[in-house]
Design a protein around this motif. Structure first.
Motif, PDB file in Angstrom:
ATOM      1  N   ASP A   1      -0.530 -47.533  36.714  1.00 35.22           N
ATOM      2  CA  ASP A   1      -0.790 -46.297  37.446  1.00 35.22           C
ATOM      3  C   ASP A   1      -0.418 -46.489  38.911  1.00 35.22           C
ATOM      4  OD1 ASP A   1      -1.627 -43.809  38.255  1.00 35.22           O
ATOM      5  OD2 ASP A   1      -3.768 -44.264  38.136  1.00 35.22           O
TER       6      ASP A   1
ATOM      7  N   LYS B   1       2.204 -48.736  31.405  1.00 36.71           N
ATOM      8  CA  LYS B   1       0.819 -48.299  31.644  1.00 36.71           C
ATOM      9  C   LYS B   1       0.293 -48.773  33.000  1.00 36.71           C
ATOM     10  CE  LYS B   1       1.030 -46.871  27.374  1.00 36.71           C
ATOM     11  NZ  LYS B   1       1.374 -45.461  27.093  1.00 36.71           N
TER      12      LYS B   1
ATOM     13  N   GLY C   1      -3.530 -44.555  24.603  1.00 34.56           N
ATOM     14  CA  GLY C   1      -2.543 -45.073  25.543  1.00 34.56           C
ATOM     15  C   GLY C   1      -1.638 -44.040  26.170  1.00 34.56           C
ATOM     16  N   THR C   2      -1.725 -42.792  25.726  1.00 37.63           N
ATOM     17  CA  THR C   2      -0.895 -41.747  26.337  1.00 37.63           C
ATOM     18  C   THR C   2      -1.375 -41.447  27.749  1.00 37.63           C
ATOM     19  OG1 THR C   2      -2.289 -40.043  25.324  1.00 37.63           O
ATOM     20  CG2 THR C   2      -0.301 -40.709  24.130  1.00 37.63           C
ATOM     21  N   ALA C   3      -0.431 -41.065  28.597  1.00 35.93           N
ATOM     22  CA  ALA C   3      -0.745 -40.824  30.008  1.00 35.93           C
ATOM     23  C   ALA C   3      -1.040 -39.358  30.257  1.00 35.93           C
ATOM     24  CB  ALA C   3       0.423 -41.272  30.885  1.00 35.93           C
ATOM     25  N   ASN C   4      -2.002 -39.110  31.116  1.00 42.66           N
ATOM     26  CA  ASN C   4      -2.295 -37.767  31.584  1.00 42.66           C
ATOM     27  C   ASN C   4      -1.726 -37.576  32.987  1.00 42.66           C
ATOM     28  OD1 ASN C   4      -3.950 -36.993  29.306  1.00 42.66           O
ATOM     29  ND2 ASN C   4      -5.537 -38.347  30.137  1.00 42.66           N
TER      30      ASN C   4
ATOM     31  N   GLU D   1       4.838 -45.569  34.118  1.00 41.22           N
ATOM     32  CA  GLU D   1       3.712 -44.727  33.735  1.00 41.22           C
ATOM     33  C   GLU D   1       3.474 -44.719  32.231  1.00 41.22           C
ATOM     34  OE1 GLU D   1       2.258 -40.323  34.946  1.00 41.22           O
ATOM     35  OE2 GLU D   1       4.155 -40.388  33.851  1.00 41.22           O
ATOM     36  N   ARG D   2       4.528 -44.557  31.445  1.00 41.93           N
ATOM     37  CA  ARG D   2       4.371 -44.297  30.011  1.00 41.93           C
ATOM     38  C   ARG D   2       4.502 -45.536  29.140  1.00 41.93           C
ATOM     39  NH1 ARG D   2       7.721 -38.550  29.257  1.00 41.93           N
ATOM     40  NH2 ARG D   2       6.590 -37.388  30.875  1.00 41.93           N
TER      41      ARG D   2
ATOM     42  N   LYS E   1      -6.614 -41.405  33.783  1.00 40.11           N
ATOM     43  CA  LYS E   1      -5.158 -41.464  33.761  1.00 40.11           C
ATOM     44  C   LYS E   1      -4.630 -41.674  32.346  1.00 40.11           C
ATOM     45  CE  LYS E   1      -0.918 -41.654  35.155  1.00 40.11           C
ATOM     46  NZ  LYS E   1      -0.226 -40.423  35.581  1.00 40.11           N
ATOM     47  N   TYR E   2      -5.317 -42.524  31.567  1.00 40.96           N
ATOM     48  CA  TYR E   2      -4.835 -42.840  30.221  1.00 40.96           C
ATOM     49  C   TYR E   2      -5.904 -42.511  29.172  1.00 40.96           C
ATOM     50  CZ  TYR E   2      -1.003 -45.217  32.538  1.00 40.96           C
ATOM     51  OH  TYR E   2       0.093 -45.486  33.319  1.00 40.96           O
ATOM     52  N   ASN E   3      -5.440 -42.014  28.059  1.00 39.41           N
ATOM     53  CA  ASN E   3      -6.316 -41.735  26.925  1.00 39.41           C
ATOM     54  C   ASN E   3      -6.512 -43.009  26.097  1.00 39.41           C
ATOM     55  OD1 ASN E   3      -6.431 -38.879  27.532  1.00 39.41           O
ATOM     56  ND2 ASN E   3      -4.324 -38.767  26.753  1.00 39.41           N
TER      57      ASN E   3
ATOM     58  N   PRO F   1      -5.758 -48.553  36.329  1.00 39.13           N
ATOM     59  CA  PRO F   1      -5.471 -47.124  36.489  1.00 39.13           C
ATOM     60  C   PRO F   1      -6.684 -46.326  36.961  1.00 39.13           C
ATOM     61  CG  PRO F   1      -5.727 -47.669  34.181  1.00 39.13           C
ATOM     62  CD  PRO F   1      -5.738 -48.972  34.918  1.00 39.13           C
TER      63      PRO F   1
END
Length: 429
Positions: free
Chosen positions: A310, A308, A188-191, A304-305, A183-185, A179
């Motif tokens: 990108d 994971k 694991g959450t997506a921005n 995406e979610r 992009k990811y925190n 990614p």
């Protein structure tokens, strides 16, 4: 003249990809993302002329062509080496032009999954391999008289040959690249990394929709009779349904009628109807397009979610997932009278044709997916082990316009009144 006009329409789709992908990414990468469409089409043209056209359509065996390399379209012997194209009564030069435009579209799809973080050298090397060696094998299987053609696989204008191939290669590239930064925190959450220009996106999709009438209706290779106009009609109906299907699905899931999902809904429907446009009735075209738009929304969210992965422009969801659905749809909706007119395959399940055609379509999708996945993984893997796939962290932070090309797409947005150095670091900027 019709085939040449269709070539021009499909060629102009490169402008649509340039605007759509540049608009869907950040301004620090806009020039690079748009400009690589010129690079990739130039590569595709030369590689396909030298090797790919012969592998795709030259006479050979069930798996690839063995004649017609470095094709001289004025050579009478060369013209006789492409019996798989003999059904179209147009010059060999027109046939090559039309087919090379398709290769350019398939390669343009690949880059969506690699956007904002791949080295320029990857475009050069993978683009050559894809256009000359990967794409032509599936083209031969389905369109060049290969083993899937003999089974009666229905893919009128390339949901599998063009779009699934590009989508699978994009997915492989996205996985191997990893990614984008931010992009990811850690949890694991997506921005969201929003594109910088929705107007570019809208204009790009309109150009693609416009060019697609050359893509699908041009595949008739003739403007005589009613078929080319009928194909244009089913294409239009499916696309309208896909735009609305995606918009309402995004509205229901996200709480807002997201413009970008609507744009991708247009493309997903176009991809899906590409295989079926000559085989299905108008009502079925509407169903195919609407389903493609809705499925695309959930596919983008899944990748995406949950997975994971990108994929900055949703290349696999739009071209891979919709390509699979579109190819399978003829096994459901292919109408007996249209199948008889075209002489390819059998009617679909919903017309009493049983499971045969659906089985052929499924087999075609499965083997095409597997071949492109393995071939792309081998080429990308080799590049990763040698020249490397991804730019350095500081280069990604600066943006590819400056780090790869030394020229910003939007110099006025830079600090210091637009003054910059091509070798500047992230810290100095």
């Amino acid at each position: 003249m019709w085939v040449f006009l269709a070539f021009v329409l499909v060629f102009f789709m490169q402008a649509g990809f340039a605007l759509l992908e540049a608009g869907a990414t950040r301004m620090k990468n806009a020039g690079h993302v748009a400009g690589k469409n010129i690079l990739s089409f130039a590569l595709a043209t030369l590689a396909f002329w030298a090797v790919g056209f012969g592998l795709s359509f030259g006479d050979g065996n069930a798996f690839f062509g063995t004649t017609g390399f470095f094709v001289d379209v004025l050579d009478e012997k060369a013209g006789k080496a492409f019996s798989s194209l003999a059904w179209a009564d147009v010059p060999l030069a027109a046939k090559f032009l039309f087919q090379v435009a398709f290769v350019g579209v398939s390669l343009a799809i690949v880059w969506g999954g690699l956007a904002e973080r791949a080295k320029l050298m990857v475009y050069l090397l993978f683009g050559t391999a894809f256009s000359g060696l990967i794409y032509p094998v599936i083209a031969h299987w389905v369109w060049g008289g290969g083993w899937l053609a003999k089974l009666g696989m229905q893919d009128f204008a390339g949901s599998t040959v063009v779009h699934l191939q590009g989508g699978v290669a994009a997915l492989v590239g996205a996985i191997l690249l990893g990614p984008r930064i931010g992009k990811y925190n850690k949890d694991g959450t997506a921005n969201a990394i929003p594109g910088h220009n929705a107007v570019y996106g809208v204009l790009g999709v309109l150009i693609l929709w416009f060019g697609w009438f050359g893509f699908n209706a041009g595949s008739t290779m003739t403007a005589q009779g009613a078929l080319f106009a009928y194909v244009a009609l089913t294409t239009l109906l499916a696309t309208a349904a896909g735009a609305l299907g995606a918009l309402f699905a995004a509205w229901a899931v996200l709480g807002k009628p997201d413009i970008w999902y609507m744009l991708n809904g247009v493309l997903a429907a176009l991809v899906a109807i590409t295989a079926a446009c000559a085989f299905v009735k108008p009502w079925a075209a509407v169903v195919i397009g609407a389903v493609a738009g809705v499925v695309m929304v959930f596919s983008v969210l899944l990748f995406e979610r949950v997975l994971k992965i990108d994929d900055p422009v949703g290349a696999f969801s739009v071209h891979g997932v919709a390509g699979i659905w579109g190819t399978l749809s003829t096994g459901l909706f292919a109408a007996p009278d249209l199948v008889a007119q075209l002489g390819v395959g059998q009617p679909g399940l919903f017309y009493g044709g049983g499971l045969h055609q659906l089985g052929v379509q499924f087999l075609g999708v499965a083997v095409s997916f597997a071949y492109v996945w393995v071939a792309s993984f081998l080429v990308f893997g080799l590049l990763k082990a040698t020249v490397g796939l991804r730019i350095r962290r500081e280069e990604e932070l600066i943006g590819l316009d400056i780090s790869e090309h030394g020229v910003p797409g939007y110099p006025e947005q830079l600090p210091h009144g637009g003054a910059y150095r091509a070798t500047a670091s992230a810290e100095t900027l």
